[in-house]
Design an enzyme around this catalytic site. Structure first.
Site, PDB file in Angstrom:
ATOM      1  CE  LYS A 137      35.988  39.955  47.625  1.00 33.24           C
ATOM      2  NZ  LYS A 137      35.874  38.606  47.082  1.00 33.24           N
ATOM      3  CE  LYS A 162      23.838  42.081  40.197  1.00 35.94           C
ATOM      4  NZ  LYS A 162      23.187  43.390  40.177  1.00 35.94           N
ATOM      5  CG  HIS A 178      44.753  40.556  48.632  1.00 36.35           C
ATOM      6  ND1 HIS A 178      44.385  40.933  47.367  1.00 36.35           N
ATOM      7  CD2 HIS A 178      43.894  39.553  48.982  1.00 36.35           C
ATOM      8  CE1 HIS A 178      43.356  40.204  46.963  1.00 36.35           C
ATOM      9  NE2 HIS A 178      43.049  39.351  47.914  1.00 36.35           N
ATOM     10  NE  ARG A 209      35.312  45.550  39.971  1.00 37.68           N
ATOM     11  CZ  ARG A 209      34.438  44.658  40.414  1.00 37.68           C
ATOM     12  NH1 ARG A 209      34.743  43.886  41.457  1.00 37.68           N
ATOM     13  NH2 ARG A 209      33.277  44.496  39.827  1.00 37.68           N
ATOM     14  CE1 TYR A 238      36.900  42.220  37.141  1.00 37.49           C
ATOM     15  CE2 TYR A 238      35.402  44.077  36.836  1.00 37.49           C
ATOM     16  CZ  TYR A 238      35.612  42.709  37.000  1.00 37.49           C
ATOM     17  OH  TYR A 238      34.536  41.861  37.023  1.00 37.49           O
TER      18      TYR A 238
HETATM   19  P1  PAP Z   1      39.326  38.577  46.233  1.00 42.28           P
HETATM   20  O1  PAP Z   1      39.823  39.890  46.747  1.00 42.28           O
HETATM   21  O2  PAP Z   1      38.475  37.867  47.243  1.00 42.28           O
HETATM   22  O3  PAP Z   1      40.402  37.742  45.655  1.00 42.28           O
HETATM   23  P2  PAP Z   1      38.601  39.286  43.560  1.00 42.28           P
HETATM   24  O4  PAP Z   1      38.665  38.059  42.768  1.00 42.28           O
HETATM   25  O5  PAP Z   1      39.744  40.242  43.462  1.00 42.28           O
HETATM   26  O6  PAP Z   1      38.288  38.939  45.074  1.00 42.28           O
HETATM   27  O7  PAP Z   1      37.305  40.117  43.134  1.00 42.28           O
HETATM   28  C1  PAP Z   1      36.039  39.538  43.113  1.00 42.28           C
HETATM   29  C2  PAP Z   1      35.265  40.257  42.029  1.00 42.28           C
HETATM   30  O8  PAP Z   1      35.694  39.775  40.749  1.00 42.28           O
HETATM   31  C3  PAP Z   1      33.773  39.978  42.114  1.00 42.28           C
HETATM   32  O9  PAP Z   1      33.147  41.190  41.649  1.00 42.28           O
HETATM   33  P3  PAP Z   1      31.629  41.578  41.971  1.00 42.28           P
HETATM   34  O10 PAP Z   1      31.401  41.406  43.443  1.00 42.28           O
HETATM   35  O11 PAP Z   1      31.500  43.012  41.552  1.00 42.28           O
HETATM   36  O12 PAP Z   1      30.785  40.686  41.141  1.00 42.28           O
HETATM   37  C4  PAP Z   1      33.633  38.814  41.150  1.00 42.28           C
HETATM   38  O13 PAP Z   1      32.318  38.630  40.681  1.00 42.28           O
HETATM   39  C5  PAP Z   1      34.579  39.242  40.046  1.00 42.28           C
HETATM   40  N1  PAP Z   1      35.022  38.106  39.218  1.00 42.28           N
HETATM   41  C6  PAP Z   1      35.351  36.850  39.642  1.00 42.28           C
HETATM   42  N2  PAP Z   1      35.681  36.074  38.596  1.00 42.28           N
HETATM   43  C7  PAP Z   1      35.549  36.832  37.489  1.00 42.28           C
HETATM   44  C8  PAP Z   1      35.721  36.558  36.090  1.00 42.28           C
HETATM   45  N3  PAP Z   1      36.080  35.366  35.648  1.00 42.28           N
HETATM   46  N4  PAP Z   1      35.518  37.591  35.233  1.00 42.28           N
HETATM   47  C9  PAP Z   1      35.146  38.805  35.681  1.00 42.28           C
HETATM   48  N5  PAP Z   1      34.948  39.112  36.970  1.00 42.28           N
HETATM   49  C10 PAP Z   1      35.141  38.141  37.876  1.00 42.28           C
END
Ligand code: PAP
Length: 299
Positions: free
Chosen positions: A41, A260, A100, A123, A189
């Site tokens: 995340k 979000k 990861h 992040r 991030y």
């Molecule tokens: P993963 O560990 O499952 O791969 P990862 O992609 O690292 O997840 O992180 C997901 C976060 O990135 C989410 O944050 P949030 O829960 O605070 O909203 C997701 O919304 C955010 N995210 C995904 N795509 C984008 C993007 N294109 N730009 C900015 N943030 C994004």
């Protein structure tokens, strides 16, 4: 107090790991290889598509780009699960993988290769925790009892996380990036959200594919940022209804990877006490390291 608990848990883990059988790891890094590394995340999905579109910018038109119709995870497979049932040697170079894994657990050949590159994204821990908790609750099998946010938060604070304690994960890559800046690019991030063009440019330079003056004039970097934006990706049918199977028996809808995409949303979910506790742990963990999370003091 928290520091002592962490140290005790780390020591217990180290002792336990030393007792486990170990064997050769079979992954052979290629000099052209590129790894996207992150804890959960932290912005992996976003960086995945940025790396894919940056590396392949001369192959595709933006109007008909494969990312408009292809699942995000297909462009950069997770080595952690992909290697179980795929022949990684069959993939053409340059191979782009995501992982990861904590730094010491990356394949030895990746860590030791001078040319194979690693891009890490971190992040701030509060947003990571909230993002992961809400994601995990969505995907939690119905037969398992729910875990309250308080309970999950306590586990996170005590370093009980998938892929290992969060701070050790980040600091492991950060220290390695200081030792080998030409091999490991360390990104945050929050900083990328603020200045995506600057970091896409830095990324391309790091990967040995800098944007030409002409590309810059044509706005190629801005096109990449637009294509990979949260707004664009979430508007695509493939990300609304498509699914991914990291392991054959577990299908996950692509829309789970978007929530979000905001910096600081954790303040809407954590209590002031939780924030204080995690801020204190963060301060203790980072003391003397010279490292700071992006914008961590502002919320
Ligand atoms: P993963 O560990 O499952 O791969 P990862 O992609 O690292 O997840 O992180 C997901 C976060 O990135 C989410 O944050 P949030 O829960 O605070 O909203 C997701 O919304 C955010 N995210 C995904 N795509 C984008 C993007 N294109 N730009 C900015 N943030 C994004």
């Amino acid at each position: 107090m928290e520091q002592n608990v962490h140290e005790k848990i780390n020591k217990q883990f180290e002792e336990l790991i030393a007792t486990l059988p170990s064997d050769k790891d079979h992954f052979e890094a290629r000099p052209t290889g590129i790894f996207l590394a992150s804890s959960l995340k932290s912005g992996t999905t976003w960086l995945k598509v940025i790396m894919f579109s940056t590396m392949n910018r001369s192959k595709f038109e933006f109007a008909t780009h494969p990312l408009l119709t292809t699942g995000l995870h297909d462009c950069n497979p997770y080595l952690d699960t992909y290697i179980w049932d795929h022949d990684v040697e069959a993939l053409p170079s340059p191979r782009l993988f995501a992982s990861h894994s904590a730094y010491p657990l990356l394949p030895k050949s990746v860590r030791e290769s001078v040319d194979c590159k690693v891009v890490y994204i971190c992040r701030n821990p509060k947003d990571v925790f909230v993002s992961h908790y809400l994601f995990a609750m969505k995907l939690r099998p119905p037969m398992l009892p729910p875990i309250s946010m308080e309970e999950a938060f306590d586990l996170f604070c005590r370093g009980v996380c998938e892929y290992g304690p969060y701070f050790e994960h980040v600091l492991g890559y950060w220290k390695a990036s200081l030792e080998s800046p030409g091999k490991i690019l360390f990104l945050k991030y929050e900083e990328m959200r603020k200045e995506p063009v600057r970091y896409v440019k830095q990324l391309a330079e790091f990967l040995g594919e800098p944007f030409s003056a002409e590309e810059e004039k044509e706005g190629v970097i801005e096109e990449i940022v637009k294509l990979c934006s949260f707004e664009k990706l979430t508007s695509l049918e493939v990300n609304k209804t498509g699914k991914v199977a990291f392991v054959p028996e577990m299908l996950i809808s692509n829309d789970n990877f978007f929530r979000k995409g905001q910096v600081g949303d954790s303040k809407n979910h954590l209590t002031p006490e939780m924030i204080e506790r995690l801020d204190k742990i963060t301060e203790e963990k980072l003391k003397g390291t010279g490292f700071a999370f992006g914008e961590s003091k502002k919320y």
